[in-house]
Motif scaffolding. Structure first.
Motif, short mmCIF file in Angstrom:
data_model
loop_
_atom_site.label_atom_id
_atom_site.label_comp_id
_atom_site.label_asym_id
_atom_site.label_seq_id
_atom_site.Cartn_x
_atom_site.Cartn_y
_atom_site.Cartn_z
N LYS A 43 -24.72 18.41 -62.95
CA LYS A 43 -25.50 18.61 -61.79
C LYS A 43 -24.41 18.78 -60.77
N GLU A 44 -24.79 19.34 -59.31
CA GLU A 44 -23.90 19.56 -58.35
C GLU A 44 -23.73 18.47 -57.60
N ARG A 45 -22.59 18.40 -57.02
CA ARG A 45 -22.24 17.20 -56.03
C ARG A 45 -23.05 17.35 -54.97
N GLU A 46 -23.65 16.17 -54.60
CA GLU A 46 -24.76 15.84 -53.35
C GLU A 46 -24.24 14.89 -52.55
N GLY A 47 -24.62 15.06 -51.09
CA GLY A 47 -24.46 14.17 -50.22
C GLY A 47 -25.35 13.03 -50.33
N VAL A 48 -25.05 11.76 -50.28
CA VAL A 48 -25.58 10.58 -50.74
C VAL A 48 -25.92 9.97 -49.19
N VAL A 99 -13.89 14.06 -42.87
CA VAL A 99 -14.13 15.21 -42.09
C VAL A 99 -13.73 15.07 -40.60
N TRP A 100 -13.12 15.70 -39.93
CA TRP A 100 -12.61 15.44 -38.55
C TRP A 100 -14.10 15.60 -37.60
N HIS A 101 -14.39 14.44 -36.88
CA HIS A 101 -15.21 14.64 -35.72
C HIS A 101 -16.54 15.33 -36.16
N MET A 107 -22.29 16.71 -42.14
CA MET A 107 -21.51 16.40 -42.98
C MET A 107 -22.09 16.27 -44.24
N CYS A 108 -23.03 15.66 -44.25
CA CYS A 108 -23.87 15.44 -45.95
C CYS A 108 -24.56 16.39 -46.21
N ALA A 109 -25.55 17.02 -45.30
CA ALA A 109 -26.42 18.15 -45.59
C ALA A 109 -26.03 19.82 -45.41
N GLN A 110 -24.88 19.67 -44.71
CA GLN A 110 -24.66 21.38 -44.14
C GLN A 110 -23.26 21.71 -44.65
#
Length: 129
Positions: A43-48, A99-101, A107-110
């Motif tokens: 599976k692809e890496r996903e933001g939790v 990730v910076w500011h 960060m998680c979804a985009q």
């Protein structure tokens, strides 16, 4: 040398809990949004879950809402992911990233993986009876 070091993974039964930690070395976390991502085999890496640097707003994937809680302790340069009511489908390698500011949802979804400033090497979570 900047490092993000994850810990706290392991084997847990369904319904159990784990707390993951992401410790920053040679990096001051105050200015960074921190996120937890996971990747299961095939599976692809996903933001939790992600937490912003400024207002500490948070984002959770729908699959973990109500079960996982992200928090940060800037004094310790550490971010935590408390995982409760674990399910077999939560099993994966969990990575933290910085990730910076950036807003938590961004960060998680985009953002794409290569847009993160730093990645840890991951910690394995296995959920099995």
């Amino acid at each position: 040398q900047v490092q993000l070091v994850e810990s706290g993974g392991g084997l847990v039964q369904p319904g159990g809990s784990l707390r993951l930690s992401c410790a920053a070395e040679a990096l001051i976390l105050d200015h960074y949004a921190i996120g937890w991502f996971r990747q299961a085999p095939g599976k692809e890496r996903e933001g939790v879950s992600c937490i912003s640097s400024s207002d500490r707003s948070t984002y959770y994937a729908d699959s973990v809402k109500g079960r996982f809680t992200i928090s940060r302790d800037n004094a310790k340069d550490t971010v935590y992911l408390q995982m409760n009511s674990l399910k077999p489908e939560d099993a994966a390698i969990y990575y933290c990233a910085a990730v910076w500011h950036t807003a938590a949802q961004t960060m998680c979804a985009q953002l794409h993986n290569n847009e993160m400033d730093y990645w840890g090497k991951g910690t394995l979570v296995t959920v099995s009876s």
